[in-house]
Design a protein around this motif. Structure first.
Motif, PDB file in Angstrom:
ATOM      1  N   ILE B  22       0.894  -1.166   0.000  1.00 50.06           N
ATOM      2  CA  ILE B  22       0.000   0.000   0.000  1.00 50.06           C
ATOM      3  C   ILE B  22       0.929   1.211   0.000  1.00 50.06           C
ATOM      4  CG2 ILE B  22      -1.817   1.242   1.230  1.00 50.06           C
ATOM      5  CD1 ILE B  22      -2.839  -1.351   2.320  1.00 50.06           C
ATOM      6  N   LYS B  23       0.936   1.903  -1.139  1.00 50.80           N
ATOM      7  CA  LYS B  23       1.936   2.949  -1.354  1.00 50.80           C
ATOM      8  C   LYS B  23       1.320   4.307  -1.044  1.00 50.80           C
ATOM      9  CE  LYS B  23       5.436   4.429  -4.689  1.00 50.80           C
ATOM     10  NZ  LYS B  23       5.119   5.858  -4.644  1.00 50.80           N
ATOM     11  N   LEU B  24       1.665   4.855   0.112  1.00 46.54           N
ATOM     12  CA  LEU B  24       1.062   6.117   0.571  1.00 46.54           C
ATOM     13  C   LEU B  24       2.162   7.121   0.893  1.00 46.54           C
ATOM     14  CD1 LEU B  24      -1.570   4.523   3.024  1.00 46.54           C
ATOM     15  CD2 LEU B  24      -1.887   5.082   0.603  1.00 46.54           C
ATOM     16  N   ASN B  25       3.257   7.076   0.126  1.00 52.04           N
ATOM     17  CA  ASN B  25       4.402   7.913   0.491  1.00 52.04           C
ATOM     18  C   ASN B  25       4.700   9.063  -0.471  1.00 52.04           C
ATOM     19  OD1 ASN B  25       5.295   6.251  -1.582  1.00 52.04           O
ATOM     20  ND2 ASN B  25       7.412   6.237  -0.832  1.00 52.04           N
ATOM     21  N   THR B  26       4.031   9.107  -1.646  1.00 54.61           N
ATOM     22  CA  THR B  26       4.358  10.202  -2.576  1.00 54.61           C
ATOM     23  C   THR B  26       3.100  10.895  -3.122  1.00 54.61           C
ATOM     24  OG1 THR B  26       4.654   8.552  -4.328  1.00 54.61           O
ATOM     25  CG2 THR B  26       6.642   9.373  -3.286  1.00 54.61           C
ATOM     26  N   ASN B  27       1.985  10.768  -2.373  1.00 54.91           N
ATOM     27  CA  ASN B  27       0.747  11.489  -2.715  1.00 54.91           C
ATOM     28  C   ASN B  27       0.245  11.218  -4.127  1.00 54.91           C
ATOM     29  OD1 ASN B  27       1.093  12.511  -0.171  1.00 54.91           O
ATOM     30  ND2 ASN B  27       1.868  14.493  -0.850  1.00 54.91           N
ATOM     31  N   GLU B  28       0.475   9.992  -4.565  1.00 52.13           N
ATOM     32  CA  GLU B  28      -0.096   9.605  -5.857  1.00 52.13           C
ATOM     33  C   GLU B  28      -1.585   9.322  -5.687  1.00 52.13           C
ATOM     34  OE1 GLU B  28       4.012   7.421  -7.374  1.00 52.13           O
ATOM     35  OE2 GLU B  28       2.761   6.591  -5.774  1.00 52.13           O
ATOM     36  N   ASN B  29      -2.293   9.306  -6.795  1.00 52.28           N
ATOM     37  CA  ASN B  29      -3.724   9.036  -6.789  1.00 52.28           C
ATOM     38  C   ASN B  29      -3.920   7.520  -6.810  1.00 52.28           C
ATOM     39  OD1 ASN B  29      -6.557   8.910  -7.559  1.00 52.28           O
ATOM     40  ND2 ASN B  29      -6.321  11.036  -8.211  1.00 52.28           N
ATOM     41  N   PRO B  30      -4.789   6.990  -5.953  1.00 51.66           N
ATOM     42  CA  PRO B  30      -4.957   5.527  -5.938  1.00 51.66           C
ATOM     43  C   PRO B  30      -5.820   5.015  -7.090  1.00 51.66           C
ATOM     44  CG  PRO B  30      -6.440   6.512  -4.337  1.00 51.66           C
ATOM     45  CD  PRO B  30      -5.603   7.641  -4.908  1.00 51.66           C
ATOM     46  N   TYR B  31      -6.506   5.919  -7.775  1.00 51.97           N
ATOM     47  CA  TYR B  31      -7.401   5.498  -8.862  1.00 51.97           C
ATOM     48  C   TYR B  31      -6.728   5.678 -10.214  1.00 51.97           C
ATOM     49  CZ  TYR B  31     -10.680   5.524  -5.049  1.00 51.97           C
ATOM     50  OH  TYR B  31     -11.274   5.267  -3.845  1.00 51.97           O
ATOM     51  N   PRO B  32      -7.123   4.840 -11.186  1.00 49.80           N
ATOM     52  CA  PRO B  32      -6.488   4.954 -12.513  1.00 49.80           C
ATOM     53  C   PRO B  32      -6.880   6.256 -13.202  1.00 49.80           C
ATOM     54  CG  PRO B  32      -8.273   3.322 -12.551  1.00 49.80           C
ATOM     55  CD  PRO B  32      -8.130   3.769 -11.128  1.00 49.80           C
ATOM     56  N   PRO B  33      -6.129   6.652 -14.225  1.00 45.85           N
ATOM     57  CA  PRO B  33      -6.527   7.824 -15.013  1.00 45.85           C
ATOM     58  C   PRO B  33      -7.858   7.538 -15.718  1.00 45.85           C
ATOM     59  CG  PRO B  33      -4.351   6.996 -15.693  1.00 45.85           C
ATOM     60  CD  PRO B  33      -4.896   6.022 -14.736  1.00 45.85           C
ATOM     61  N   SER B  34      -8.474   8.582 -16.231  1.00 46.15           N
ATOM     62  CA  SER B  34      -9.747   8.484 -16.958  1.00 46.15           C
ATOM     63  C   SER B  34      -9.699   7.412 -18.052  1.00 46.15           C
ATOM     64  CB  SER B  34     -10.039   9.841 -17.602  1.00 46.15           C
ATOM     65  OG  SER B  34     -10.870   9.701 -18.722  1.00 46.15           O
ATOM     66  N   PRO B  35     -10.818   6.720 -18.262  1.00 48.37           N
ATOM     67  CA  PRO B  35     -10.895   5.776 -19.394  1.00 48.37           C
ATOM     68  C   PRO B  35     -10.596   6.462 -20.735  1.00 48.37           C
ATOM     69  CG  PRO B  35     -12.833   5.576 -17.972  1.00 48.37           C
ATOM     70  CD  PRO B  35     -12.049   6.741 -17.453  1.00 48.37           C
ATOM     71  N   LYS B  36     -10.827   7.766 -20.807  1.00 50.42           N
ATOM     72  CA  LYS B  36     -10.513   8.485 -22.054  1.00 50.42           C
ATOM     73  C   LYS B  36      -9.005   8.508 -22.319  1.00 50.42           C
ATOM     74  CE  LYS B  36     -14.465  11.695 -21.823  1.00 50.42           C
ATOM     75  NZ  LYS B  36     -15.477  11.018 -22.634  1.00 50.42           N
ATOM     76  N   VAL B  37      -8.210   8.466 -21.231  1.00 51.47           N
ATOM     77  CA  VAL B  37      -6.755   8.425 -21.376  1.00 51.47           C
ATOM     78  C   VAL B  37      -6.338   7.077 -21.990  1.00 51.47           C
ATOM     79  CG1 VAL B  37      -4.555   8.415 -20.120  1.00 51.47           C
ATOM     80  CG2 VAL B  37      -6.348  10.050 -19.489  1.00 51.47           C
ATOM     81  N   LYS B  38      -6.951   6.030 -21.480  1.00 55.15           N
ATOM     82  CA  LYS B  38      -6.683   4.687 -22.015  1.00 55.15           C
ATOM     83  C   LYS B  38      -7.064   4.625 -23.497  1.00 55.15           C
ATOM     84  CE  LYS B  38      -8.014  -0.134 -21.015  1.00 55.15           C
ATOM     85  NZ  LYS B  38      -6.735  -0.767 -20.709  1.00 55.15           N
ATOM     86  N   ALA B  39      -8.232   5.187 -23.827  1.00 52.80           N
ATOM     87  CA  ALA B  39      -8.684   5.184 -25.228  1.00 52.80           C
ATOM     88  C   ALA B  39      -7.714   5.967 -26.109  1.00 52.80           C
ATOM     89  CB  ALA B  39     -10.088   5.771 -25.323  1.00 52.80           C
ATOM     90  N   ALA B  40      -7.227   7.101 -25.603  1.00 44.23           N
ATOM     91  CA  ALA B  40      -6.286   7.919 -26.379  1.00 44.23           C
ATOM     92  C   ALA B  40      -4.985   7.153 -26.618  1.00 44.23           C
ATOM     93  CB  ALA B  40      -6.009   9.232 -25.653  1.00 44.23           C
ATOM     94  N   LEU B  41      -4.541   6.425 -25.611  1.00 47.99           N
ATOM     95  CA  LEU B  41      -3.313   5.632 -25.771  1.00 47.99           C
ATOM     96  C   LEU B  41      -3.529   4.539 -26.813  1.00 47.99           C
ATOM     97  CD1 LEU B  41      -0.400   5.361 -24.432  1.00 47.99           C
ATOM     98  CD2 LEU B  41      -1.338   3.377 -23.272  1.00 47.99           C
TER      99      LEU B  41
END
Lengths: 352, 352
Positions: B22-41
């Motif tokens: 459980i990585k809580l040391n660099t204030n990253e977002n625990p949720y994935p980027p938008s599905p639109k980002v995946k579609a763009a990739l």
């Protein structure tokens, strides 16, 4: 307002974007990146992007270590060789003696020196546009030379690079090898014996990855560590996760890249011969571009003619000695045949 | 060797990478980027990478202009907000008077000031870890404040930011809004009336794109143009083509990001209440992390206990006033429930 930096903006070359254009103005590779790069992109899990990319890019360094037969500690990775060079300037050129480089070379050296308040001296290329080694014996705070040089395309043999390193043992000498894959021989073999040598490379040209932004330096680990410290103090994660992943894929496909590099060199040699037959004079290039002129034509007119035909090449309006030259990147064989035909037409229509 | 920069390397936080951590040391977002980002990739044509990315990132600017109701000229895009901030330091803080910032804030401000030889003064936060505005009336060459501040998580109301701008009309005041999407209100509304205001933002936190490296500044076009000139003189193409493409996709999906931001804030509030019930004290956070302490435990022991359970949080060993605090990023509700349970266990096992 207090404290605002007065700076003359550096103006990068134009980036036209028409579907049918022949883009020969920024020395990009006309061939696509390796199919392994495409596969790596297809396999990339977008969710990973929620995490920071790696610190210090171990995967890219491992791939480079294998490629060059060195240890990962010999490398630093950055956002294109531009960023790596900027970090090297901050790391190595902190002397009150001037940094030395040729007066005609990659235009950014002067820009970084100005940006970081580094004293510098631009040393004129000789009559044949070559670097004269004896100019580099004067007191200096470091040296940077592109080999092959740009925009001349001329290559300096490794024996002379060795001499340059021997003449300047107490300063860092950077050899910018952006175009080295199109040339005879890298200076990498000199690393073991010359701790003052730092070599900078890019994946933008021979690896067809200009849009991905990956460059690197290799050198003595003691000095590479200083560059790493600068990077860590500026923007530690500048190589993003996709760039890391795709760069590794590219570095693992020498076979593909050797093939397209050979094709580009063959086209370059064919194009050089063809245009010589039309009366053009081209410097002997060991890069993916050639610098050309013609004794009987006004080169800016040719520039505009080519532009009107959607062929984009580079004209250096601010460099006096190049005012009758054009730099033409080498595209595919098909593209260069079209350009050659346009040159034939131009000469005929202008009675040359 | 002459001219080598003496520099204490900045040491970024560790980036552990275990499958079950459980990585809580660099204030990253625990949720994935938008599905639109995946579609763009998925729709990205790898062949494009042979060309340079755009100069000045017009697509990203257009998306931001729409989002903020401003013109594209109000924006500069960079390789993460770290690069944008570094460029802003070079652009705006060229005075012999000291740059002012809090003694406890984003650790990089001091690093950039050192790197660029900018004089600076670190002003102590007050007893409640808050920024005291009256400290910022002294002669200075510029001001930078993170709002909300990190690692405290405390938010300063816009009325006070306005006061700060009014007290310092002849220097640039940077408000670093890396965490603003988790807070009450941005300072963007002040732009029209305060030309000395420059706001810096990132897609790393609320947009779940830490690994993509996209940040931006917005401000008066006259001053943004100076930052653009610095960028053009350092590394004009630092935002790669994939980063441009995926950032635009993210910026066009407010609906998704509002949803996950709300979830994170709900989890933060739940976690804060839960641990208060266990005797922990947490500063009132308007970010995706909380700074916590406990009157009866040695916090480094808790840190090592959590680490032994594959839970990574941040301890600031070099900041004296934080020696009994931990910064815990907010993960998913499920992750934070596990962490809460571990805290319960820890307190029970240690008889607190």
């Amino acid at each position: 307002m207090k404290g605002i930096r007065k700076i003359t903006p550096y103006v990068p070359g134009e980036q036209p974007n028409y579907s049918d254009m022949i883009k020969l103005n920024t020395n990009e590779n006309p061939y696509p990146p390796s199919p392994k790069v495409k596969a790596a992109l297809n396999n990339f899990d977008t969710e990973q992007l929620k995490r920071y990319s790696s610190i210090n890019n171990p995967d890219v360094k491992a791939a480079l270590a294998t490629k060059h037969g060195l240890s990962p500690k010999h490398f630093i990775i950055g956002n294109g060789s531009d960023e790596v060079l900027a970090f090297c300037f901050l790391a190595f050129f902190n002397s009150s003696d001037p940094l030395l480089f040729p007066d005609i070379t990659y235009g950014f050296y002067k820009v970084w020196a100005d940006l970081f308040h580094i004293p510098y001296r631009e040393l004129p290329l000789n009559e044949q546009f070559a670097i004269d080694l004896k100019d580099y014996t004067q007191t200096n705070g470091g040296i940077i030379i592109a080999n092959p040089n740009a925009p001349t395309g001329l290559f300096k043999p490794i024996a002379e690079i060795k001499q340059l390193l021997e003449m300047n043992p107490d300063v860092i000498v950077i050899i910018d090898e952006a175009y080295i894959d199109f040339a005879t021989e890298s200076a990498v073999s000199l690393l073991d014996n010359y701790p003052n040598l730092v070599i900078v490379r890019t994946l933008s040209k021979s690896s067809s990855l200009a849009g991905l932004r990956v460059g690197y330096a290799l050198g003595n680990p003691i000095y590479i560590q200083v560059v790493e410290s600068i990077k860590s103090s500026f923007n530690p994660y500048s190589v993003d996760m996709l760039a890391e992943c795709l760069a590794v894929a590219a570095l693992e496909d020498d076979t593909y890249y050797t093939k397209i590099t050979n094709k580009i060199c063959e086209t370059r040699n064919w194009f050089t011969t063809s245009i010589s037959n039309l009366g053009f004079q081209a410097l002997s290039s060991q890069t993916n571009f050639i610098l050309l002129t013609h004794p009987d034509i006004v080169i800016t007119e040719l520039y505009h003619y080519l532009e009107s035909q959607d062929v984009f090449v580079r004209y250096f309006s601010t460099i006096d000695r190049l005012k009758n030259y054009l730099r033409v990147s080498i595209g595919t064989q098909e593209e260069m045949e079209k350009v050659q035909q346009l040159l034939v037409n131009y000469l005929q229509n202008n009675d040359k």
